[in-house]
Write a protein that holds these residues in place. Structure first.
Motif, PDB file in Angstrom:
ATOM      1  N   MET A  64      42.268 -34.405 -38.765  1.00 32.28           N
ATOM      2  CA  MET A  64      41.320 -35.396 -39.126  1.00 32.28           C
ATOM      3  C   MET A  64      40.057 -34.297 -39.427  1.00 32.28           C
ATOM      4  N   VAL A  65      39.256 -34.592 -40.335  1.00 30.31           N
ATOM      5  CA  VAL A  65      37.740 -34.204 -40.497  1.00 30.31           C
ATOM      6  C   VAL A  65      36.853 -35.108 -40.254  1.00 30.31           C
ATOM      7  N   SER A  66      35.654 -34.740 -39.630  1.00 27.47           N
ATOM      8  CA  SER A  66      34.597 -35.766 -39.195  1.00 27.47           C
ATOM      9  C   SER A  66      33.443 -35.645 -40.345  1.00 27.47           C
ATOM     10  N   LEU A  67      32.922 -36.668 -40.805  1.00 31.94           N
ATOM     11  CA  LEU A  67      31.915 -36.986 -41.973  1.00 31.94           C
ATOM     12  C   LEU A  67      30.677 -37.731 -41.513  1.00 31.94           C
ATOM     13  N   ASN A  68      29.380 -37.603 -42.082  1.00 31.69           N
ATOM     14  CA  ASN A  68      28.543 -38.538 -41.548  1.00 31.69           C
ATOM     15  C   ASN A  68      27.779 -39.012 -42.792  1.00 31.69           C
ATOM     16  N   ASP A  69      27.112 -40.242 -42.801  1.00 31.08           N
ATOM     17  CA  ASP A  69      26.420 -40.869 -43.630  1.00 31.08           C
ATOM     18  C   ASP A  69      24.723 -40.815 -43.626  1.00 31.08           C
ATOM     19  N   GLY A  70      24.535 -40.011 -42.480  1.00 28.94           N
ATOM     20  CA  GLY A  70      23.069 -39.722 -42.298  1.00 28.94           C
ATOM     21  C   GLY A  70      22.860 -38.998 -40.779  1.00 28.94           C
ATOM     22  N   GLU A  71      21.637 -39.016 -40.491  1.00 29.66           N
ATOM     23  CA  GLU A  71      21.295 -38.242 -39.284  1.00 29.66           C
ATOM     24  C   GLU A  71      22.244 -38.761 -38.152  1.00 29.66           C
ATOM     25  N   ASP A  72      22.815 -37.780 -37.238  1.00 27.65           N
ATOM     26  CA  ASP A  72      23.758 -37.954 -36.145  1.00 27.65           C
ATOM     27  C   ASP A  72      23.759 -36.881 -35.364  1.00 27.65           C
ATOM     28  N   THR A 116      42.667 -29.875 -48.966  1.00 33.52           N
ATOM     29  CA  THR A 116      42.853 -29.164 -47.771  1.00 33.52           C
ATOM     30  C   THR A 116      43.928 -29.676 -47.168  1.00 33.52           C
ATOM     31  N   GLY A 117      44.480 -31.022 -47.569  1.00 39.47           N
ATOM     32  CA  GLY A 117      45.713 -31.525 -46.788  1.00 39.47           C
ATOM     33  C   GLY A 117      45.497 -31.995 -45.571  1.00 39.47           C
ATOM     34  N   VAL A 118      44.224 -32.749 -45.439  1.00 38.60           N
ATOM     35  CA  VAL A 118      43.891 -33.200 -44.098  1.00 38.60           C
ATOM     36  C   VAL A 118      44.742 -34.596 -44.243  1.00 38.60           C
ATOM     37  N   ASP A 119      45.118 -35.168 -43.019  1.00 33.35           N
ATOM     38  CA  ASP A 119      45.608 -36.362 -42.941  1.00 33.35           C
ATOM     39  C   ASP A 119      44.753 -37.758 -42.679  1.00 33.35           C
ATOM     40  N   ALA A 120      43.745 -37.306 -42.275  1.00 33.87           N
ATOM     41  CA  ALA A 120      42.771 -38.490 -41.871  1.00 33.87           C
ATOM     42  C   ALA A 120      41.073 -37.962 -41.732  1.00 33.87           C
ATOM     43  N   VAL A 121      40.325 -39.269 -41.979  1.00 32.37           N
ATOM     44  CA  VAL A 121      38.990 -38.808 -41.845  1.00 32.37           C
ATOM     45  C   VAL A 121      38.208 -39.699 -40.972  1.00 32.37           C
ATOM     46  N   GLU A 122      37.147 -39.228 -40.468  1.00 31.84           N
ATOM     47  CA  GLU A 122      36.485 -40.077 -39.280  1.00 31.84           C
ATOM     48  C   GLU A 122      34.940 -40.106 -40.124  1.00 31.84           C
ATOM     49  N   ILE A 123      34.318 -41.318 -40.126  1.00 34.09           N
ATOM     50  CA  ILE A 123      32.983 -41.449 -40.794  1.00 34.09           C
ATOM     51  C   ILE A 123      32.065 -41.812 -39.587  1.00 34.09           C
ATOM     52  N   HIS A 124      31.154 -41.006 -39.304  1.00 32.91           N
ATOM     53  CA  HIS A 124      30.084 -41.415 -38.173  1.00 32.91           C
ATOM     54  C   HIS A 124      28.954 -42.049 -39.032  1.00 32.91           C
ATOM     55  N   THR A 125      28.668 -43.380 -38.456  1.00 31.91           N
ATOM     56  CA  THR A 125      27.417 -44.004 -38.797  1.00 31.91           C
ATOM     57  C   THR A 125      26.892 -44.798 -37.934  1.00 31.91           C
ATOM     58  N   GLN A 126      25.779 -45.504 -38.190  1.00 29.44           N
ATOM     59  CA  GLN A 126      24.962 -46.178 -37.246  1.00 29.44           C
ATOM     60  C   GLN A 126      24.505 -47.625 -37.733  1.00 29.44           C
ATOM     61  N   VAL A 127      24.067 -48.299 -36.905  1.00 24.67           N
ATOM     62  CA  VAL A 127      23.704 -49.816 -37.529  1.00 24.67           C
ATOM     63  C   VAL A 127      22.568 -49.570 -38.319  1.00 24.67           C
ATOM     64  N   GLY A 128      22.723 -50.308 -39.455  1.00 20.58           N
ATOM     65  CA  GLY A 128      21.510 -50.299 -40.435  1.00 20.58           C
ATOM     66  C   GLY A 128      21.709 -49.426 -41.635  1.00 20.58           C
ATOM     67  N   ARG A 129      23.061 -48.499 -41.762  1.00 20.78           N
ATOM     68  CA  ARG A 129      23.189 -47.693 -42.874  1.00 20.78           C
ATOM     69  C   ARG A 129      24.440 -48.109 -43.862  1.00 20.78           C
ATOM     70  N   LEU A 130      24.313 -49.305 -44.136  1.00 22.57           N
ATOM     71  CA  LEU A 130      25.536 -49.788 -44.690  1.00 22.57           C
ATOM     72  C   LEU A 130      25.354 -49.288 -46.245  1.00 22.57           C
ATOM     73  N   THR A 131      24.090 -49.082 -46.863  1.00 24.98           N
ATOM     74  CA  THR A 131      23.934 -48.355 -48.138  1.00 24.98           C
ATOM     75  C   THR A 131      24.651 -46.968 -47.965  1.00 24.98           C
ATOM     76  N   GLU A 132      24.232 -46.144 -47.147  1.00 25.22           N
ATOM     77  CA  GLU A 132      24.528 -44.639 -47.084  1.00 25.22           C
ATOM     78  C   GLU A 132      26.039 -44.606 -46.733  1.00 25.22           C
ATOM     79  N   PHE A 133      26.469 -45.684 -45.856  1.00 23.83           N
ATOM     80  CA  PHE A 133      28.103 -45.678 -45.704  1.00 23.83           C
ATOM     81  C   PHE A 133      28.834 -45.891 -46.973  1.00 23.83           C
ATOM     82  N   LYS A 134      28.164 -46.975 -47.741  1.00 24.72           N
ATOM     83  CA  LYS A 134      28.935 -47.238 -49.137  1.00 24.72           C
ATOM     84  C   LYS A 134      29.012 -46.282 -50.013  1.00 24.72           C
TER      85      LYS A 134
END
Length: 396
Positions: A87-95, A176-194
């Motif tokens: 799995m690789v970790s991604l983020n949609d904003g400050e974290d 790169t052939g990864v099997d999974a992703v994890e998205i780090h988000t926070q309440v209020g960041r729906l636009t960034e997540f989208k």
């Protein structure tokens, strides 16, 4: 001996174990060693930084683990016919998971006793390093825990954060052939997540797991429902990672309370998908979950299983069913646990010994864990001491 079976089945049965190497952790020798040890110990998922070099290091270690699987089984570490998911970790904003500490060592007073160096859990802060006389933060080792910030008596340590660039995510993940992703988000960041999800979604069907990690906050459940509405329908297994107290599991047993409390909150919301703990998890977490009745215990038989309910320290058998597999988890059950800082610190002595050997031998290349048989199996033993706590819930 425990059969760790298929990672996705572990998720369904409630004994999913994930190793978090660190979303900002880029020290390739350590990533390799951690991946190898925890894979041989029976981990279901290895979570790494979205960095091609880090991904490659983990993939190489997974191949080494495959070659050593027979030796691991002979040593009593179980039969793991399916490799863990990568799995690789991604983020949609400050974290906080996506930052590095920095400071200018020339600003440090000569009489400072360097509490920052003492408090760093991965020895990322050094002064006059042995190999190259370096002073400062070893960037690839820092994973952003932030403990050095309040420790500095002169307030000269700061952090530099970064955000996943949506346009670069899809080719990185899919090439790169990864099997999974994890998205780090926070309440209020729906636009960034989208925005980030739109970059991933064309290739989402190639993934086996999508995980969403979110700390607590006002209107958390409404936010999680909004996220689900955005990504549905989704064919992948969906995990809600309850990030209780990020990067704190090695501090003490009490840190696990925040993770459990948040998990209870998300479980009560009955969202589609699985709930997995993170943030403050350690050797106390499984015991805490058992005491609260949040882990299900299934004892396999040749053709059936027994379902039990945990009642404090007592266990009451409520049903015996002759069927090849257990029923789906209910919304009152935790599906798995992710371990980060505690899992890394548990193996810190092994990692330090490898670095010391490398320095003593003046080696150009890092000494790999598999090259030292004694340290290898010591590392696997330590990793297994943590993995088996959760896996032992599935007694044969």
């Amino acid at each position: 001996m425990t059969d760790h079976i298929n990672p996705l089945r572990s998720l369904k049965e409630g004994h999913w174990f994930k190793l978090i190497c660190g979303a900002s952790f880029q020290h390739l020798p350590a990533v390799s060693s951690l991946t190898l040890a925890y894979t041989l110990a029976g981990a279901d998922c290895i979570d790494v930084a979205a960095d091609p070099a880090v991904i490659a290091a983990a993939q190489t270690a997974l191949q080494v683990a495959k070659n050593l699987a027979g030796d691991a089984e002979k040593r009593g570490f179980g039969n793991n016919p399916k490799p863990p998911l990568l799995m690789v970790s991604l983020n949609d904003g400050e974290d906080p998971h996506f930052r590095k500490a920095e400071f200018n060592p020339t600003e440090c007073p000569t009489d400072c006793d360097r509490p920052c160096e003492k408090i760093c859990p991965v020895q990322a802060i050094v002064f006059n390093g042995i190999k190259d006389d370096f002073s400062g933060v070893v960037s690839e080792k820092c994973y952003g825990c932030g403990r050095c910030l309040p420790a500095c008596p002169y307030d000269i340590i700061y952090t530099r954060s970064y955000v996943s660039t949506p346009g670069a995510i899809a080719p990185l993940v899919m090439s790169t052939g990864v099997d999974a992703v994890e998205i780090h988000t926070q309440v209020g960041r729906l636009t960034e997540f989208k925005r980030l999800w739109q970059a991933i979604s064309p290739w989402a069907d190639r993934l086996k797991v999508v995980s969403i990690s979110c700390p607590d906050g006002d209107n958390l459940i409404d936010y999680l429902h909004a996220l689900y509405d955005l990504i549905a329908p989704i064919k992948d297994a969906l995990i809600w990672q309850t990030d209780g107290r990020p990067m704190s599991g090695d501090i003490g047993d009490g840190t696990t309370h925040a993770a459990v409390k948040l998990a209870q909150k998300v479980l009560a919301a009955k969202l589609p998908g699985y709930v997995q703990l993170a943030g403050g998890t350690n050797s106390y977490t499984v015991a805490k979950l058992k005491a609260m009745g949040l882990l299900r215990k299934v004892r396999s038989r040749d053709t059936g299983y027994r379902v039990s309910i945990e009642l404090g320290v007592e266990t009451q058998v409520i049903a015996s069913v002759q069927t090849p597999s257990p029923p789906p988890l209910t919304h009152s059950s935790i599906s798995g646990i992710a371990y980060g800082s505690y899992a890394r610190v548990l193996l810190s002595s092994i990692l330090e010994q490898l670095e010391t050997k490398e320095v003593n031998k003046a080696s150009v290349k890092p000494i790999r864990l598999e090259e030292d048989e004694v340290l290898l199996w010591q590392a696997v033993e330590l990793a297994y001491s943590l993995v088996s706590q959760l896996k032992s819930q599935q007694e044969r």
